[in-house]
Design a protein around this motif. Structure first.
Motif, short mmCIF file in Angstrom:
data_model
loop_
_atom_site.label_atom_id
_atom_site.label_comp_id
_atom_site.label_asym_id
_atom_site.label_seq_id
_atom_site.Cartn_x
_atom_site.Cartn_y
_atom_site.Cartn_z
N GLY A 106 0.83 -1.19 0.00
CA GLY A 106 0.00 0.00 0.00
C GLY A 106 0.86 1.24 0.00
N ALA A 107 0.25 2.34 -0.36
CA ALA A 107 0.95 3.62 -0.38
C ALA A 107 0.43 4.49 0.75
CB ALA A 107 0.73 4.33 -1.72
N PRO A 108 1.30 5.24 1.44
CA PRO A 108 0.82 6.11 2.50
C PRO A 108 -0.17 7.14 1.97
CG PRO A 108 3.22 5.92 2.55
CD PRO A 108 2.77 5.29 1.29
N ALA A 109 -1.17 7.43 2.77
CA ALA A 109 -2.12 8.49 2.41
C ALA A 109 -1.40 9.83 2.37
CB ALA A 109 -3.27 8.53 3.42
N VAL A 110 -1.97 10.77 1.65
CA VAL A 110 -1.40 12.11 1.51
C VAL A 110 -2.49 13.14 1.80
CG1 VAL A 110 -0.30 13.76 -0.03
CG2 VAL A 110 0.29 11.34 -0.18
N GLU A 111 -2.20 14.08 2.65
CA GLU A 111 -3.18 15.09 3.03
C GLU A 111 -3.71 15.83 1.81
OE1 GLU A 111 0.92 16.91 3.34
OE2 GLU A 111 -0.04 15.15 4.24
N GLY A 112 -5.02 16.05 1.82
CA GLY A 112 -5.65 16.84 0.78
C GLY A 112 -5.98 16.08 -0.49
N ARG A 113 -5.53 14.85 -0.61
CA ARG A 113 -5.85 14.03 -1.78
C ARG A 113 -7.02 13.12 -1.45
NH1 ARG A 113 0.23 12.33 -3.90
NH2 ARG A 113 1.07 14.46 -4.01
N PRO A 114 -7.65 12.52 -2.47
CA PRO A 114 -8.79 11.65 -2.20
C PRO A 114 -8.45 10.56 -1.19
CG PRO A 114 -8.64 12.10 -4.54
CD PRO A 114 -7.40 12.69 -3.91
N ALA A 115 -9.30 10.40 -0.19
CA ALA A 115 -9.09 9.42 0.86
C ALA A 115 -10.44 8.81 1.23
CB ALA A 115 -8.44 10.06 2.08
N PRO A 116 -10.46 7.55 1.63
CA PRO A 116 -11.71 6.87 1.96
C PRO A 116 -12.24 7.26 3.33
CG PRO A 116 -9.89 5.37 2.26
CD PRO A 116 -9.30 6.64 1.72
N ALA A 117 -12.93 8.38 3.40
CA ALA A 117 -13.38 8.92 4.69
C ALA A 117 -14.28 7.95 5.43
CB ALA A 117 -14.10 10.25 4.47
N ARG A 118 -15.18 7.30 4.71
CA ARG A 118 -16.11 6.39 5.38
C ARG A 118 -15.39 5.15 5.90
NH1 ARG A 118 -21.32 6.67 5.56
NH2 ARG A 118 -21.35 8.21 3.87
N GLU A 119 -14.46 4.61 5.12
CA GLU A 119 -13.70 3.45 5.57
C GLU A 119 -12.84 3.79 6.78
OE1 GLU A 119 -11.46 1.48 2.58
OE2 GLU A 119 -13.14 1.35 1.20
#
Length: 310
Positions: A107-120
């Protein structure tokens, strides 16, 4: 690797290779690659294709090896992957502390401000809360009043660095958070360090969560920090609705996000671009910093982002 702490122990590939060969000779011939990381507690190396080696940078982080091992052993049923502790190494070769070998998580680390799975992400937080919270106190599971003086001092320090920053706005956010009603329910199981670099994504899905040394029992507000250190104004309400939280807990979560940012930015602004970029993002989302004309933050591989205060 840029030195971040005055008491940081020197770590390089040659040292890690000697440690691995001396204590785990079955892995001695595997490729060893340092990972560029936004973390502040461990140096992280990839070993072969399926392992990582994690070495605390300072004496303050050395105890986290045992803490994380205990925390991971207590987890189950989270629907996301967590690291497996494969082995724990002993001090040797001039390196003074325990160190660990974990299984690699894709997996790749999440990045602030980019699309992210808020509900998950909210579902993960809820699933973690639902587990028995019979372990030690979480790193940020305490009342905000415990870090009030440090946060106010950091706001003053940041205002003197020349960073674009509205100290009055920050103090308003902080005062609201500290004065919000405290958590009166039973302690919840929390991770307490949900920085983007600790959240692994694949194909837009949350697949893994790293760095569990800060986990424990306490106020669930500290696991709301991704609302400001990762999500956007558009996705923040999705997270809030899905996680289910009252106004006071939301305010305390906002306070934790602020405290982390104002402490991290002065400390890491010249040594850790990943943490600095994230702190600036948090302050922008909280209305304490003007939005940049273009948001292009440097990124790196996963690693824990935690200072020695909030």
């Amino acid at each position: 690797m840029v030195r971040m702490h005055a008491d940081e122990h020197p770590i390089d590939t040659a040292l890690v290779r000697r440690l691995v060969a001396g204590q785990f000779p079955r892995w001695a011939g595997l490729p060893l690659t340092p990972l560029a990381s936004g973390g502040t507690v461990n140096a992280v190396y990839r070993l072969g294709t399926g392992l990582t080696v994690r070495l605390p940078l300072t004496a303050g982080g050395a105890g986290d090896i045992a803490k994380e091992r205990r925390a991971l052993a207590a987890l189950g049923g989270l629907l996301v992957a967590v690291p497996a502790v494969i082995a724990v190494g002993e001090p040797a070769e001039g390196y003074p502390w325990p160190w660990a070998v974990h299984g690699w998580l894709d997996g790749a680390p999440a990045v602030e401000g980019r699309p992210a799975p808020a509900r998950e992400l909210a579902e993960f937080v809820r699933a973690l809360r639902s587990q028995a919270a019979d372990g030690p106190p979480a790193y940020r599971g305490k009342p905000l009043s415990a870090v009030d003086a440090g946060a106010r001092r950091a706001i003053g320090e940041l205002s003197r660095t020349g960073e674009p920053f509205d100290a009055d706005a920050a103090l308003a956010v902080w005062t609201e958070a500290v004065e919000a009603p405290q958590w009166t329910g039973p302690p919840c199981r929390v991770h307490s360090d949900l920085m983007p670099s600790n959240l692994l994504l694949r194909d837009g899905r949350l697949t893994g969560v790293l760095d569990w040394a800060t986990a424990g029992a306490g106020d669930p507000a500290c696991d709301l920090i991704p609302a400001w250190n990762l999500l956007t104004a558009a996705t923040r309400p999705v997270f809030r609705d899905a996680v289910g939280t009252d106004e006071a807990t939301w305010a305390r979560g906002r306070g934790w996000a602020l405290a982390m940012a104002v402490i991290q930015l002065p400390y890491y602004r010249h040594t850790n671009p990943v943490i600095s970029a994230n702190a600036r993002y948090v302050l922008t989302e909280l209305g304490c910093r003007p939005a940049p004309r273009s948001a292009t933050a440097p990124r790196a591989s996963s690693g824990r982002a935690r200072n020695t205060t909030p």
